[in-house]
Design a protein around this motif. Structure first.
Motif, mmCIF file in Angstrom:
data_model
loop_
_atom_site.group_PDB
_atom_site.id
_atom_site.type_symbol
_atom_site.label_atom_id
_atom_site.label_comp_id
_atom_site.label_asym_id
_atom_site.label_seq_id
_atom_site.Cartn_x
_atom_site.Cartn_y
_atom_site.Cartn_z
ATOM 1 N N ALA A 125 0.834 -1.201 0.000
ATOM 2 C CA ALA A 125 0.000 0.000 0.000
ATOM 3 C C ALA A 125 0.868 1.251 0.000
ATOM 4 C CB ALA A 125 -0.924 -0.019 1.220
ATOM 5 N N ALA A 126 1.907 1.240 0.849
ATOM 6 C CA ALA A 126 2.795 2.401 0.933
ATOM 7 C C ALA A 126 3.471 2.647 -0.409
ATOM 8 C CB ALA A 126 3.832 2.177 2.034
ATOM 9 N N LYS A 127 3.975 1.562 -1.009
ATOM 10 C CA LYS A 127 4.696 1.707 -2.280
ATOM 11 C C LYS A 127 3.766 2.239 -3.378
ATOM 12 C CE LYS A 127 8.082 1.430 -5.053
ATOM 13 N NZ LYS A 127 9.355 2.122 -4.827
ATOM 14 N N SER A 128 2.515 1.765 -3.352
ATOM 15 C CA SER A 128 1.598 2.142 -4.428
ATOM 16 C C SER A 128 1.321 3.646 -4.410
ATOM 17 C CB SER A 128 0.291 1.357 -4.313
ATOM 18 O OG SER A 128 -0.452 1.823 -3.213
ATOM 19 N N LEU A 129 1.467 4.257 -3.230
ATOM 20 C CA LEU A 129 1.202 5.693 -3.117
ATOM 21 C C LEU A 129 2.498 6.501 -3.035
ATOM 22 C CD1 LEU A 129 -1.849 5.527 -0.685
ATOM 23 C CD2 LEU A 129 -1.874 6.136 -3.121
ATOM 24 N N ASP A 130 3.595 5.834 -3.392
ATOM 25 C CA ASP A 130 4.911 6.465 -3.338
ATOM 26 C C ASP A 130 4.938 7.808 -4.088
ATOM 27 O OD1 ASP A 130 7.047 5.837 -1.894
ATOM 28 O OD2 ASP A 130 8.141 4.778 -3.472
ATOM 29 N N GLY A 131 4.353 7.789 -5.280
ATOM 30 C CA GLY A 131 4.382 9.016 -6.099
ATOM 31 C C GLY A 131 3.084 9.794 -6.008
ATOM 32 N N GLY A 132 2.367 9.600 -4.924
ATOM 33 C CA GLY A 132 1.095 10.294 -4.765
ATOM 34 C C GLY A 132 -0.023 9.588 -5.509
ATOM 35 N N PHE A 133 -1.225 10.139 -5.325
ATOM 36 C CA PHE A 133 -2.376 9.468 -5.918
ATOM 37 C C PHE A 133 -2.362 9.538 -7.443
ATOM 38 C CE2 PHE A 133 -6.818 8.992 -7.167
ATOM 39 C CZ PHE A 133 -7.075 7.782 -6.548
#
Lengths: 268, 352, 260
Positions: free
Chosen positions: C23-31
């Motif tokens: 989850a954290a990685k998926s939002l690494d570059g923002g939404f």
């Protein structure tokens, strides 16, 4: 509801025909393909050093996953059934979560935690601990996908037997530990055994998660499922069939044990 | 059994009907097997026990009687240590056991649904307590055989609970509870799951067993007939509190309040007073105090005859009489008769 | 309670921590990056195929699973116990073996003359194979416990078999059927092993999401996960969780209503 003889026969035929096409034909064909060049070729193929190593690595991983999931699974089941704490539903969701997670996602998630660029990657590398592309990673992937089985099989049995026997043991002087070993564990034994067999069957067959965290080197980091894939990729179809058949035989043995245990479980 | 109690039950007719707040009894614990003081127990918002005080005399057989939800089982389980009270103390054999776990209370507990250890045979079930106490195997064996003899299960040693009838399982459970030589024997609706005939047999058998062994026994039941039949003392519970404590005769004949009256047997309302149907006397002539009523139905139940009546205001009541009396009166439906009470009625409107 | 604490810790390490990392990685570059990653043509096409195939499989499973459960409970024939045991075979058989099996049957030297490799139908067949037990094993016990007298009562009241099935049996097995469908669907959208050898993995044609994610990993080195892989993983996970939860809620509503 009384169904006419004719309708009953049609329903039966339809169901059996579906199972025949979906299950029996494919399994028959792979058995035929495996053995069309004789049994000795198959035996040679599943006794190569790479195959033997894959077999033992599989056993090792399965054993670790089963032992840990049994201990923590029974613990969780007891905690979920016997305690009245709030927030239990969160734990229930966590237990079921692996059912909803793709094996590939399991692999991805482990890479993100334990991989070189992962959360603990630097720390692990500094301490010379290799998780990803090594046995611990494969074990973690296998444990992840098999978390629910023991909990979900033991939970209803615990609920069913209730607390009276345990209370009776307490009034007779048994300590908690004595009550667990002498009353609770024997009472849940068939449910637990069934959960363990499900865990073994699922762990043996784990492929997606393991494939992402293993380099799949023959004789080193290959489980039986990875061996099947690598043989197929190397155009060794006969070898792939043989390894697949070996896995299938293990699966059928597990299935037979499951059927027997299921009967015992429902007899208690 | 070991520890034969020589002291006579101290209850009897002198037993107090109200013991609320009488803490001096604790000092006298020597002759009292169990002394419970000021017990309170809540389950969330539900008040399961309200300021319960009860003293169980040594060697007695006391019944905790009440409807479901009256707190009788909770009280028993608190005595056993299976429930921890919010307030109050439990003293067994002179020792304050309020914070002592069930393992060390030296009690025997029998559950409504037997709580048989299903994976053990009868021998191992009964021998469980002694084996926890690490008694020598040969001694356990002897003791188990002796107990099975007493409960009438000799020869059933190798059977599993699933191969026993309900009554046999309950007798096994009793033997198992007695095997640890408990100071007190606690029975939670022990015959509740059995059918009527077996229940009656076991009741008589329990009375004899208790008389022989002399072990102080507390029995929880919702069946007033069972309590009257088997117990020498009855505590009537309602809504978590003890309504009355006394001998079976006392609670039946001089009920402390309307609840006890109605719970211990059938009642009829005559002129606004609660009476027992068998205390109603029918006559064909007008006698002093008799009330005119009409016969609605005559039901012959063997020796007993139930006469259903209606007074002038249309209130229904039934009287219980004997076959001979009914024959003498020769009652017909629609006939006008007179009814009065042959026993002082319980005043409904009087303060409890 | 100590057990609950230890158990929660175990679950947190094994299940929660890895999922949190994704989850954290998926939002690494923002939404925005998340959205871009899941809406590339290849990702969208893979997800579309995954969802459509899984929906088809869930529906087919619902019908065939109920049929098989019915036959196993209400019918008697020689070999019934064997058939009953066979139902669990797809669970016991490793997915990669299932893939090999389908390859021999529908591959280039198919004995049936069916060449379905690298087509969409083979994906559905593979998913039907691996999800076979779910509906059967959910419905079967409920059907076994079902009150036959209610059906007989309906029959004496003049209901036809179809009406009895629709009005009496279906409401009884409904909750179990829903949860079976949910399990089958959740399993199908994440399935990887059984399709890996047979679907051809052709982007925007026969590539399912799990394979798309795996492909993103292969294009990187040494197990480095990019936002694309993580974001699509989260999408798969969310869909599965939502479907399972929704069907579980529907099922428990249904059973509560039924118990009344």
């Amino acid at each position: 509801m009384r169904v006419s003889r004719r309708a009953q026969l049609s329903l039966r035929t339809l169901a059996l025909a579906y199972l025949f096409v979906l299950l029996i034909i494919p399994l028959g064909i792979i058995l035929y393909r495996t053995f069309e060049h004789g049994a000795s070729a198959v035996i040679d193929s599943v006794t190569t050093p790479a195959a033997v190593s894959a077999f033992w690595l599989t056993i090792e991983i399965v054993t670790i996953a089963v032992v840990l999931n049994t201990v923590f699974g029974v613990l969780l089941a007891i905690a979920l059934v016997r305690s009245r704490v709030r927030g239990k539903s969160i734990i229930q969701v966590l237990v079921d979560l692996p059912f909803a997670v793709s094996p590939v996602v399991v692999g991805v998630s482990l890479l993100l935690v334990y991989g070189n660029a992962g959360w603990f990657g630097t720390w692990l590398a500094e301490h010379g601990i290799k998780v990803i592309f090594s046995v611990p990673g494969m074990v973690l992937a296998t444990i992840f996908v098999t978390v629910p089985f023991v909990v979900r099989e033991v939970e209803p049995v615990l609920r069913e037997i209730g607390t009276e026997q345990e209370e009776a043991a307490a009034t007779l002087g048994a300590s908690r530990w004595q009550t667990f070993w002498r009353i609770t564990l024997p009472a849940i034994r068939w449910g637990l055994a069934y959960g363990v067999i499900l865990t073994i069957a699922r762990a043996l067959g784990e492929y997606g998660g393991v494939s992402l965290v293993s380099q799949s080197k023959p004789g080193e980091s290959q489980t039986l499922t990875l061996l099947v894939k690598s043989r197929y990729d190397n155009l060794d179809e006969a070898g792939a069939y043989a390894a697949a058949t070996l896995l299938m035989v293990i699966a059928v043995v597990a299935l037979i044990i499951m059927t027997v245990l299921d009967r015992k479980k429902s007899n208690v | 059994m070991s520890d034969p109690v020589t002291t006579e039950p101290t209850g009897g007719d002198a037993a107090p009907t109200e013991i609320t707040g009488d803490t001096s009894l604790i000092a006298d614990a020597g002759s009292h097997a169990i002394v419970v003081t000021g017990l309170n127990k809540h389950y969330g918002d539900y008040h399961a026990l309200r300021d319960v005080d009860i003293t169980i005399p040594n060697g007695s057989l006391t019944a905790l009687l009440g409807p479901s939800g009256s707190g009788k089982s909770t009280l028993l389980r608190a005595i056993a240590g299976l429930e921890v009270p919010d307030e109050g103390t439990v003293v067994i054999g002179g020792e304050d056991v309020t914070f002592i776990p069930p393992q060390r209370r030296e009690i025997g507990f029998v559950f409504q649904h037997y709580a048989a250890f299903k994976h053990m045979n009868v021998r191992d079930n009964v021998g469980f307590g002694p084996s926890i106490r690490k008694q020598p195997k040969s001694e356990i064996r002897e003791r188990v055989d002796e107990l099975l003899e007493i409960v009438g299960l000799a020869g059933y040693q190798e059977r599993y609970p699933s191969q026993l009838s309900g009554g046999q399982r309950q007798r096994m459970a009793l033997a198992r509870a007695l095997a640890v030589q408990p100071k007190v024997l606690l029975l939670d609706e022990p015959f509740g799951a059995l059918d009527a005939k077996v229940r009656e047999d076991l009741r008589a058998w329990l009375r004899r067993l208790q008389a022989e062994t002399g072990v102080t026994t507390v029995l929880v039941t919702h069946d007033q007939e069972e309590a009257l039949d088997v117990a020498d003392h009855i505590a009537v519970l309602n809504a978590g509190a003890i309504e009355q404590w006394g001998t079976p005769r006392e609670v039946y004949e001089t009920p402390a309040n309307e609840f006890v009256m109605t719970f211990l047997g059938p009642t009829a309302t005559l002129e606004g007073k609660l009476v027992r149907p068998h205390d109603l006397v029918l006559s064909l002539e007008q006698i002093e105090d008799a009330v005119p009523v009409t016969v609605v139905r005559v039901v012959h139940l063997g020796f007993e005859v139930r006469v259903e009546l209606e007074d002038r205001d249309g209130n229904q009541l039934s009287a219980q009489t004997t076959r001979g009396e009914a024959a003498r009166l020769d009652l017909d439906v629609g006939q006008a008769v007179f009814v009065r009470t042959g026993h002082p009625p319980f005043p409904v409107d009087a303060p409890a | 309670m100590l057990g609950l604490g230890v158990g929660s810790l175990w679950l947190s390490i094994i299940v929660l921590l890895p999922i949190a990392a994704v989850a954290a990685k998926s939002l690494d570059g923002g939404f925005g990056a998340f959205w871009d990653a899941v809406t590339t043509p290849a990702a969208r096409s893979a997800l579309g195929l995954t969802l459509v195939a899984s929906a088809i499989v869930a529906l087919v499973s619902a019908v065939t699973g109920t049929l098989i459960a019915w036959v196993l409970v209400r019918d008697e024939f020689p070999g019934k116990r064997l058939v009953n045991a066979l139902i669990d075979l797809p669970f016991a058989i490793p997915t990669i073996v299932a893939s090999i099996v389908l390859l021999t049957l529908y591959g280039s030297d198919s004995p049936l003359g069916l060449h379905l490799i690298a087509t969409r139908p083979i994906i559905v067949i593979a998913l039907l194979f691996v999800t076979l037990p779910f509906v059967v094993r959910s419905v079967q016990p409920v059907l076994m416990e079902a009150d036959r007298e209610a059906e007989q009562a309906a029959a004496t009241l003049g209901a036809s078999n179809l009406t009895i099935f629709r009005r009496i049996i279906l409401p009884t097995i409904g909750p179990a059927l829903l949860s079976g469908i949910g399990l089958a669907f959740a399993r199908a959208i994440g399935e990887y092993g059984s399709v890996v050898l047979v679907d051809g993995n052709i982007p925007q044609k026969t590539q399912v999401t799990s394979q798309y994610i795996q492909g993103r990993l292969e294009s990187n080195q040494d197990g480095v996960v990019d936002v694309g892989a993580a974001a699509n993983s989260i999408v798969l996970l969310l869909i599965a969780v939502v479907v399972l939860l929704a069907l579980r809620i529907a099922a428990s509503r249904g059973s509560r209503h039924h118990a009344r």
